[in-house]
Design an enzyme around this catalytic site. Structure first.
Site, short mmCIF file in Angstrom:
data_model
loop_
_atom_site.label_atom_id
_atom_site.label_comp_id
_atom_site.label_asym_id
_atom_site.label_seq_id
_atom_site.Cartn_x
_atom_site.Cartn_y
_atom_site.Cartn_z
N GLU A 102 0.84 -1.20 0.00
CA GLU A 102 0.00 0.00 0.00
C GLU A 102 0.87 1.25 0.00
OE1 GLU A 102 -2.65 1.44 -0.46
OE2 GLU A 102 -4.39 0.56 0.52
N ASP A 106 -4.42 5.20 6.12
CA ASP A 106 -4.94 6.41 6.77
C ASP A 106 -5.89 5.99 7.88
OD1 ASP A 106 -5.64 9.07 7.14
OD2 ASP A 106 -7.06 9.11 5.49
N LYS A 134 -0.56 6.95 8.87
CA LYS A 134 -0.94 8.07 9.74
C LYS A 134 -1.56 7.48 11.01
CE LYS A 134 -2.23 11.21 5.96
NZ LYS A 134 -3.40 11.77 5.26
N VAL A 156 -0.89 14.35 1.98
CA VAL A 156 0.38 14.33 1.27
C VAL A 156 0.19 13.93 -0.20
CG1 VAL A 156 1.91 13.92 3.25
CG2 VAL A 156 0.83 11.97 2.12
N ASP A 162 -1.67 11.03 -5.28
CA ASP A 162 -2.17 12.17 -6.05
C ASP A 162 -3.04 13.11 -5.23
OD1 ASP A 162 -4.43 10.40 -5.77
OD2 ASP A 162 -5.41 11.57 -7.33
P1 5GP Z 1 -7.82 4.39 4.39
O1 5GP Z 1 -8.83 3.40 3.91
O2 5GP Z 1 -6.68 3.78 5.16
O3 5GP Z 1 -8.47 5.50 5.16
O4 5GP Z 1 -7.28 5.16 3.13
C1 5GP Z 1 -6.40 4.61 2.28
C2 5GP Z 1 -6.39 5.35 0.96
O5 5GP Z 1 -6.77 6.72 1.07
C3 5GP Z 1 -4.98 5.37 0.43
O6 5GP Z 1 -4.68 4.20 -0.29
C4 5GP Z 1 -4.98 6.63 -0.42
O7 5GP Z 1 -5.47 6.34 -1.70
C5 5GP Z 1 -5.95 7.55 0.29
N1 5GP Z 1 -5.24 8.54 1.16
C6 5GP Z 1 -5.24 8.57 2.50
N2 5GP Z 1 -4.49 9.60 2.96
C7 5GP Z 1 -3.98 10.20 1.87
C8 5GP Z 1 -3.10 11.35 1.70
O8 5GP Z 1 -2.62 12.01 2.63
N3 5GP Z 1 -2.80 11.67 0.42
C9 5GP Z 1 -3.29 11.00 -0.65
N4 5GP Z 1 -2.91 11.41 -1.86
N5 5GP Z 1 -4.10 9.92 -0.53
C10 5GP Z 1 -4.45 9.54 0.73
#
Ligand code: 5GP
Length: 180
Positions: A102, A106, A134, A156, A162
């Site tokens: 990955e 987040d 994070k 970020v 992106d």
């Molecule tokens: P989660 O399901 O863990 O909340 O999110 C994962 C996905 O959210 C990542 O694979 C990414 O695509 C997107 N994402 C989460 N935080 C960021 C960030 O700070 N920047 C970007 N560009 N994508 C993020």
């Protein structure tokens, strides 16, 4: 520090190219050691992880395979909410040692919802490698076995990540500059 603009937002350098490359090498070294007599299957989750996956895989010196998948989520018919489907995962996973690749974890929601689907296919083992994490944003229990950098809960871009389609080609990772 020089600021860059992606769409309408300003970003500042957060992780330099050398630091990222050094960390990627380090993770690959740990995986080479941990999977010495195995033949792991890397499953990289598109789009964001393509650059990390390519650089990581370049430093893998043991026998290994890699496959790229895309996750699509949609609301299920029941109130239980999100259903995640994997597009592009055609391999037989039974008895395989899987390493999910990955870009960033987040809230952990994506993997938390997707991992049971993989477990269901009875792999021998399942580990997660994420370049970024994070910890303050994590809402779903998830063990990340290989973490590149723990970062603050700020948006970020760069190195595959992106902002609304742009910024993936940046060699460094940039952090959003708060307005005001
Ligand atoms: P989660 O399901 O863990 O909340 O999110 C994962 C996905 O959210 C990542 O694979 C990414 O695509 C997107 N994402 C989460 N935080 C960021 C960030 O700070 N920047 C970007 N560009 N994508 C993020």
């Amino acid at each position: 520090m020089p600021l860059i603009k992606v769409h309408d937002k300003s970003f500042e350098t957060y992780l330099a190219e050398e630091a990222i490359q050094q960390k990627v090498k380090e993770i690959a070294g740990n995986i080479n050691k941990d999977y010495k007599d195995k033949k792991p299957l890397f499953i990289a989750i598109l789009n964001g992880s393509f650059m990390f996956a390519a650089d990581l895989f370049r430093h893998i010196t043991i026998d290994a395979e890699i496959s790229f998948i895309k996750l699509a989520s949609y609301k299920g018919m029941k109130s239980s909410g999100q259903v995640i489907t994997a597009i592009g995962l055609e391999m037989d996973l039974i008895g395989r040692d899987l390493i999910i690749v990955e870009d960033i974890v987040d809230t952990g929601k994506t993997l938390h919802n997707f991992l049971p689907k993989l477990q269901h296919q009875q792999p021998a083992s399942l580990k997660i490698a994420s370049l970024l994490h994070k910890p303050d944003a994590l809402k779903h229990p998830l063990i990340i076995d290989y973490i590149g950098f723990n970062i603050p809960d700020k948006f970020v871009v760069g190195y595959g990540l992106d902002y609304d389609g742009l910024g993936r080609n940046l060699k460094e990772i940039y952090q959003l500059v708060d307005a005001g």
